[in-house]
Motif scaffolding. Structure first.
Motif, PDB file in Angstrom:
ATOM      1  N   THR A 201       0.936  -0.712   0.017  1.00  0.00           N
ATOM      2  CA  THR A 201       0.099  -0.168  -0.169  1.00  0.00           C
ATOM      3  C   THR A 201       1.210   1.028   0.086  1.00  0.00           C
ATOM      4  O   THR A 201       1.958   0.931   0.166  1.00  0.00           O
ATOM      5  CB  THR A 201      -0.995  -0.528   1.224  1.00  0.00           C
ATOM      6  OG1 THR A 201      -1.352   1.706   1.299  1.00  0.00           O
ATOM      7  CG2 THR A 201       0.124  -0.008   3.162  1.00  0.00           C
ATOM      8  N   THR A 202       0.038   2.143  -0.500  1.00  0.00           N
ATOM      9  CA  THR A 202       1.229   2.802  -0.352  1.00  0.00           C
ATOM     10  C   THR A 202       0.668   4.700   0.640  1.00  0.00           C
ATOM     11  O   THR A 202       0.732   5.690   0.825  1.00  0.00           O
ATOM     12  CB  THR A 202       0.713   4.253  -1.624  1.00  0.00           C
ATOM     13  OG1 THR A 202      -0.235   4.535  -1.863  1.00  0.00           O
ATOM     14  CG2 THR A 202       1.650   3.807  -2.958  1.00  0.00           C
ATOM     15  N   VAL A 203      -0.349   3.751   1.754  1.00  0.00           N
ATOM     16  CA  VAL A 203      -0.903   4.840   2.767  1.00  0.00           C
ATOM     17  C   VAL A 203      -0.041   4.231   4.408  1.00  0.00           C
ATOM     18  O   VAL A 203      -0.716   2.882   4.682  1.00  0.00           O
ATOM     19  CB  VAL A 203      -2.622   4.266   2.444  1.00  0.00           C
ATOM     20  CG1 VAL A 203      -3.083   5.226   3.811  1.00  0.00           C
ATOM     21  CG2 VAL A 203      -3.305   4.921   2.113  1.00  0.00           C
ATOM     22  N   ARG A 204       0.351   5.079   5.122  1.00  0.00           N
ATOM     23  CA  ARG A 204       0.693   5.019   6.024  1.00  0.00           C
ATOM     24  C   ARG A 204      -0.475   5.578   6.944  1.00  0.00           C
ATOM     25  O   ARG A 204      -0.577   6.004   7.279  1.00  0.00           O
ATOM     26  CB  ARG A 204       1.730   5.249   6.513  1.00  0.00           C
ATOM     27  CG  ARG A 204       2.975   4.813   7.948  1.00  0.00           C
ATOM     28  CD  ARG A 204       4.062   5.713   7.597  1.00  0.00           C
ATOM     29  NE  ARG A 204       4.541   5.443   8.939  1.00  0.00           N
ATOM     30  CZ  ARG A 204       5.893   5.588   9.435  1.00  0.00           C
ATOM     31  NH1 ARG A 204       6.703   6.382   8.077  1.00  0.00           N
ATOM     32  NH2 ARG A 204       7.194   5.524  10.328  1.00  0.00           N
ATOM     33  N   LYS A 205      -0.856   4.026   7.717  1.00  0.00           N
ATOM     34  CA  LYS A 205      -1.639   4.745   8.869  1.00  0.00           C
ATOM     35  C   LYS A 205      -1.778   5.266   9.965  1.00  0.00           C
ATOM     36  O   LYS A 205      -2.668   5.714  11.012  1.00  0.00           O
ATOM     37  CB  LYS A 205      -2.849   3.106   9.184  1.00  0.00           C
ATOM     38  CG  LYS A 205      -3.327   2.765   8.095  1.00  0.00           C
ATOM     39  CD  LYS A 205      -3.847   0.941   7.827  1.00  0.00           C
ATOM     40  CE  LYS A 205      -4.225   0.797   6.952  1.00  0.00           C
ATOM     41  NZ  LYS A 205      -4.845  -0.578   6.967  1.00  0.00           N
ATOM     42  N   SER A 206      -0.426   5.175  10.797  1.00  0.00           N
ATOM     43  CA  SER A 206       0.117   5.731  12.083  1.00  0.00           C
ATOM     44  C   SER A 206       0.659   7.035  11.706  1.00  0.00           C
ATOM     45  O   SER A 206       2.105   7.194  11.524  1.00  0.00           O
ATOM     46  CB  SER A 206       0.544   4.587  12.955  1.00  0.00           C
ATOM     47  OG  SER A 206       0.709   5.109  13.875  1.00  0.00           O
TER      48      SER A 206
END
Length: 286
Positions: A201-206
């Motif tokens: 993914t390219t989305v860092r959640k934290s």
């Protein structure tokens, strides 16, 4: 005696060992890019199997498993990888750093561990932008809840830092030369836990882990060699995932052209088109 020998011969080739030998997979490294020298799925595997941070650091540097193939300072030896952990609120950031000299470190990857309001831990392995490009992130779903998760929430030291440094290594550690990239790729395949699920993914959640990394990041090698960044090594590509996709596409295209050559025995021109796509139906294959 002849009957016994024949039966033994047949039994050997029908045995599970012989069958396994016929199914060995050979892996070729796609490029010699630096990012191919530490596989983040394998890093996730080791994290999931570790009982604490010391155990995790040991697994990263075990001379018998050769998990890392990084030699950033180009001294002919694989770099020792140390572990540093920081926490804030309900998140833990575990940073893997290459030890390159006295007080000289380069972040290689981070592991974000954050619990939601239900107490469920979410884990992402994030490649450092300098080595892997922008937003090269692996979402990890473990087959079993890792013991190290409980360890992190019981940890009383913040930050937690490895006790080892340049030329001050643990007794088990042995210096070694990097593998050829294709041998390292084979080594990764053997050790990776395929029961885990890895999603890119390219989305860092934290956001908390992003803040912790911003405060504590070490990039001494990047400062010294800014032109060796992923963006400079691979013009026009965002990250290692795009690099792998590009190489896979090129290999597939090349394979198809070779198949055409084999099937016709004739040279394929660059401007080749199927006969149906050419006016008059004539072919450019000569």
């Amino acid at each position: 005696m002849k009957t016994f020998t024949l039966n033994l011969f047949i039994a050997f080739f029908l045995s599970p060992v012989a069958f396994h030998a016929q199914n060995i997979t050979t892996v070729e490294a796609k490029t010699d890019d630096i990012s191919n020298n530490l596989d983040l799925e394998l890093v996730a595997t080791l994290f999931g199997e570790a009982i604490d941070l010391e155990d995790f650091e040991y697994s990263l540097n075990n001379p018998y498993t050769r998990v890392s193939n990084l030699d950033l300072n180009e001294d002919g030896e694989v770099d020792y990888l140390r572990v540093v952990a920081n926490s804030m609120d309900n998140a833990h950031l575990i940073t893997i750093q290459a030890v390159l000299g006295f007080d000289h470190y380069q972040d290689v990857a981070t592991i974000d561990v954050e619990k939601n309001s239900d107490g469920e831990a979410h884990v992402q392995v994030v490649g450092d932008e300098y080595l892997y490009g922008s937003n090269y992130i692996v979402d990890v779903l473990f087959q079993f809840l890792p013991d190290i998760i409980d360890f992190l929430w019981d940890l009383i030291f913040n930050p937690w830092k490895s006790s080892y440094s340049y030329n001050n290594y643990p007794s088990y550690y042995r210096t070694c030369e990097p593998y050829p990239t294709n041998i390292y790729a084979q080594n990764v395949l053997i050790q990776n836990n395929t029961y885990n699920i890895y999603c890119y993914t390219t989305v860092r959640k934290s956001e908390t882990c992003k803040e912790l990394q911003y405060r504590n990041r070490r990039n001494d090698y990047e400062i010294k060699y800014p032109t060796k960044s992923f963006a400079n090594r691979n013009k026009g590509l965002i990250n290692k995932y795009e690099l792998d996709q590009k190489i896979s596409y090129t290999e597939t295209k090349s394979q198809k052209i070779n198949e055409i050559k084999i099937s016709t025995g004739k040279k394929v021109l660059k401007e080749w088109k199927p006969a149906s796509g050419i006016a008059g139906g004539s072919s450019l294959v000569k």
